[in-house]
Scaffold this motif. Sequence first.
Motif, PDB file in Angstrom:
ATOM      1  N   SER A 150       0.450  -1.592   0.207  1.00 10.88           N
ATOM      2  CA  SER A 150       0.065   0.008   0.075  1.00 10.88           C
ATOM      3  C   SER A 150       0.984   1.062   0.140  1.00 10.88           C
ATOM      4  O   SER A 150       1.662   1.393   0.727  1.00 10.88           O
ATOM      5  CB  SER A 150      -1.133  -0.002   1.199  1.00 10.88           C
ATOM      6  N   LEU A 151       0.857   2.183  -0.806  1.00  6.57           N
ATOM      7  CA  LEU A 151       1.427   3.187  -1.522  1.00  6.57           C
ATOM      8  C   LEU A 151       0.346   4.297  -0.983  1.00  6.57           C
ATOM      9  O   LEU A 151      -0.158   5.178  -1.407  1.00  6.57           O
ATOM     10  CB  LEU A 151       2.223   3.679  -2.995  1.00  6.57           C
ATOM     11  N   THR A 152       1.314   4.765  -0.336  1.00  4.55           N
ATOM     12  CA  THR A 152       0.015   6.590  -0.121  1.00  4.55           C
ATOM     13  C   THR A 152       1.527   7.561   0.250  1.00  4.55           C
ATOM     14  O   THR A 152       2.384   7.825   0.665  1.00  4.55           O
ATOM     15  CB  THR A 152       0.051   6.865   1.720  1.00  4.55           C
ATOM     16  N   SER A 153       0.711   8.735  -0.375  1.00  4.45           N
ATOM     17  CA  SER A 153       1.338  10.576  -0.802  1.00  4.45           C
ATOM     18  C   SER A 153       0.402  11.115   0.333  1.00  4.45           C
ATOM     19  O   SER A 153      -0.540  11.862  -0.513  1.00  4.45           O
ATOM     20  CB  SER A 153       1.369  10.252  -2.594  1.00  4.45           C
ATOM     21  N   VAL A 177      -1.124  -2.450  -3.612  1.00 11.31           N
ATOM     22  CA  VAL A 177      -1.172  -2.945  -5.195  1.00 11.31           C
ATOM     23  C   VAL A 177      -0.978  -4.262  -5.010  1.00 11.31           C
ATOM     24  O   VAL A 177       0.111  -4.960  -3.809  1.00 11.31           O
ATOM     25  CB  VAL A 177       0.049  -2.438  -5.549  1.00 11.31           C
ATOM     26  N   TYR A 178      -1.723  -5.117  -5.383  1.00 11.63           N
ATOM     27  CA  TYR A 178      -1.819  -6.948  -5.168  1.00 11.63           C
ATOM     28  C   TYR A 178      -0.693  -7.492  -5.892  1.00 11.63           C
ATOM     29  O   TYR A 178      -1.277  -7.423  -7.177  1.00 11.63           O
ATOM     30  CB  TYR A 178      -3.343  -7.167  -5.260  1.00 11.63           C
ATOM     31  N   ILE A 179       0.040  -7.932  -5.526  1.00 10.03           N
ATOM     32  CA  ILE A 179       0.984  -8.689  -6.680  1.00 10.03           C
ATOM     33  C   ILE A 179       0.294 -10.506  -6.287  1.00 10.03           C
ATOM     34  O   ILE A 179       0.686 -11.101  -5.540  1.00 10.03           O
ATOM     35  CB  ILE A 179       2.455  -9.270  -5.579  1.00 10.03           C
ATOM     36  N   SER A 184      -2.428  -6.297  -9.963  1.00  2.00           N
ATOM     37  CA  SER A 184      -3.439  -5.381 -10.047  1.00  2.00           C
ATOM     38  C   SER A 184      -3.239  -4.147  -9.069  1.00  2.00           C
ATOM     39  O   SER A 184      -2.827  -3.808  -7.718  1.00  2.00           O
ATOM     40  CB  SER A 184      -4.224  -5.705  -9.591  1.00  2.00           C
ATOM     41  N   VAL A 185      -3.616  -2.580  -9.191  1.00  2.00           N
ATOM     42  CA  VAL A 185      -3.963  -1.917  -8.316  1.00  2.00           C
ATOM     43  C   VAL A 185      -4.714  -1.365  -7.787  1.00  2.00           C
ATOM     44  O   VAL A 185      -6.792  -1.413  -9.119  1.00  2.00           O
ATOM     45  CB  VAL A 185      -2.996  -1.036  -9.493  1.00  2.00           C
ATOM     46  N   ARG A 186      -5.735  -1.132  -6.517  1.00  2.00           N
ATOM     47  CA  ARG A 186      -6.641  -0.122  -6.517  1.00  2.00           C
ATOM     48  C   ARG A 186      -6.345   0.862  -5.784  1.00  2.00           C
ATOM     49  O   ARG A 186      -5.923   0.872  -5.263  1.00  2.00           O
ATOM     50  CB  ARG A 186      -7.362  -1.422  -5.219  1.00  2.00           C
ATOM     51  N   TRP A 187      -7.345   1.563  -6.265  1.00  2.00           N
ATOM     52  CA  TRP A 187      -7.360   3.567  -5.341  1.00  2.00           C
ATOM     53  C   TRP A 187      -7.528   3.291  -4.276  1.00  2.00           C
ATOM     54  O   TRP A 187      -9.627   3.273  -4.548  1.00  2.00           O
ATOM     55  CB  TRP A 187      -7.495   4.293  -6.970  1.00  2.00           C
TER      56      TRP A 187
END
Length: 684
Positions: A150-153, A177-179, A184-187
């Motif tokens: 999980s990436l947070t800006s 980001v799911y590996i 796949s990416v969920r926002w």
Amino acid sequence: MISHLRSWLALPLLIVLACAQAASSDPPSRVGRLSLLDGDVSMRREDSRRWEDASLNWPLTAGDEIATGADGLAEIRIGSTALRLGNRTAVDILRLDDERIRVRLDEGSVAVRVRSAEPAAAIEVETRHGAVIPVGPGQFRVDHDEATVSLTSYRGDLNFRSDDSDIIVTEGRRAHVYIADGTSVRWDDPADDDFAEWVLARDERDDALGAPRHVSPEMTGAEDLHEYGDWRTSDEYGEIWYPRDVPSGWAPYRSGRWVSVAPWGWTWVDDAPWGFAPFHYGRWVLLGHRWAWVPGRYVARPVYAPALVVWLGLPGVVVSSGPAHVGWFPLAPREIYLPSYRYTPSYVRRINITHVTNVVEITHVERDRRHARYAYRDHRDAVTLVRGDVLRDSRPVFRDAKRLDEGRWQLPRVATPLPPIDPVRKIGPDRGERSHEKDARSDRRPSPRERDDADDRRDRNRDRETTREPAVGSSVGAEDRRPARAESFGVRPMERRDDRRDHDRERRDAERRERIRASPQQDGLEPPPRQSQPEREQRLDPRRQHEQERRERDQQHMRQLQLQQNESRREAEALRRPEQRHIEPRSREDLQQRTDELRRQQERRDHTQRQFEQQRRRDVQDRQRFAEQQREHERDRREQRQAIGQQRELRREQQRLDPQQSRQEREARRPDGRQDGETSRGRP
């Protein structure tokens, strides 16, 4: 002729290689610092496999690992950059030097605050599935578990790169980001939990304090100086800093302990919450009865030092009539610091440039250290003296420090090299396991067999001592030291010792025979099976099983990485020289496909970078165009004001030259704006 030409052409290359090799021998100029610890926080050093409690102000470098428990929080400072660790987080510092900052997040949450563009281009947070790279200064967060990143800006942009994806997270967004089979990416919106509130509170505190004004923001530990001290200006030293709330008798390098940190060696770890920057940068000066820290000349990125002190004596050298002691005192302004570890001439100039800019003076002292002069060599308020075992055991210095009274302690000459580490006390890779075994064995009583073995070893040692010949050059042996008391009883010392040893041995043999007769084996019972060494170790210390499993996982992971590196190296070698190796057509096709895939990934990265550059250029052009329009508008307004002013001046000049005509013109014009003879219906 051709050979001489080749030699001249190869000379610049040899010079460049020599300079690069010399620079690589220098230690890194920047380090990390454990600036905040809350709850359960552990660390594991590069030269040890044992986890221990983390210490405040501990210098961190490549190879160190930090882990937090269920209620643990930690903060790492690297210059102006801050890394904050949440609960149940494990971080491994892969690289920390003058060029790169690479941190691996094994699990948990880490928040990164980057305040300048230079660290943003060098920092990188790696996970099991990809690398997280800040695009510029900002405030970010990375959460990592088994299959999700999980990436947070919160501020700025963030870039996530993996083998099959290149994701940009903009400000105010969160990407999951799911590996799995693919990426796949969920926002989502940024998370609002306890860790986020703590991170935002720490950032608000830093913003309220502001950037350091008297020193460089890239000086690690400078963010705490304003809160715990006061800045003053001195005519002789420039900007100086006074610490607040220090105890009576306080002196630099006295309230803390010494630890060994590679590659510097003995390193000072202070107890004060501000105790990092003043003890690894700058100098100290005693003004009146109060110590002040002098940072010296402003440098964009100052060079870290383990401790800016001069040593008196070494462990094992007797300073007084008692046990071995060792002392030290801080360097004063404009005094040269000479490291004991390996360094190059350029490194010693960079580490002293804040206070000494004369290269000739540095070289002169470096060649012959007897030319060095120190202001606090015999100052009782500056010198700290302790027993040698205080350093070897890394014990607190303040409670064991000796009072330096004249006439009681005879100080040796100044010894600039740092005291060496005692090999007996040096922490090895298995010191933790050995200490656990020793503690476990000490909790139980020794068995009869162990007592007999100990007695036999004692007898053998006693035999070796009695049969040992006197050393060459010695005046008397061990038996001739006290002849009067032994011969007064009519017995020689050696004969009495032999009789006593024989009597003890006979007594132990008799006791051993009695135990054998009374053992269960006489009744037809078998003795209990003897446990193997691994079983005893596991019974004595249950924590060894967990450590063993962890080591096996680490070794397996390292083997996998080594295999991947070897495979990549073979593929690259095959692509560079295909004619020298026999490659099957199918293998060559696979290599070509892999090469095409890598090239496509690189093209995607280049395309993204070009888009960023184009957008940045468009923004710059828009700003320039807007500024040009503003300038043109301002120029038009200025010209219009000038024209109006000129018309007014002409009118005033005309009125001054012909006042009669001007008066007639004013009388000829009616108040309603019609000339004489005009009517409302028109002219007559």
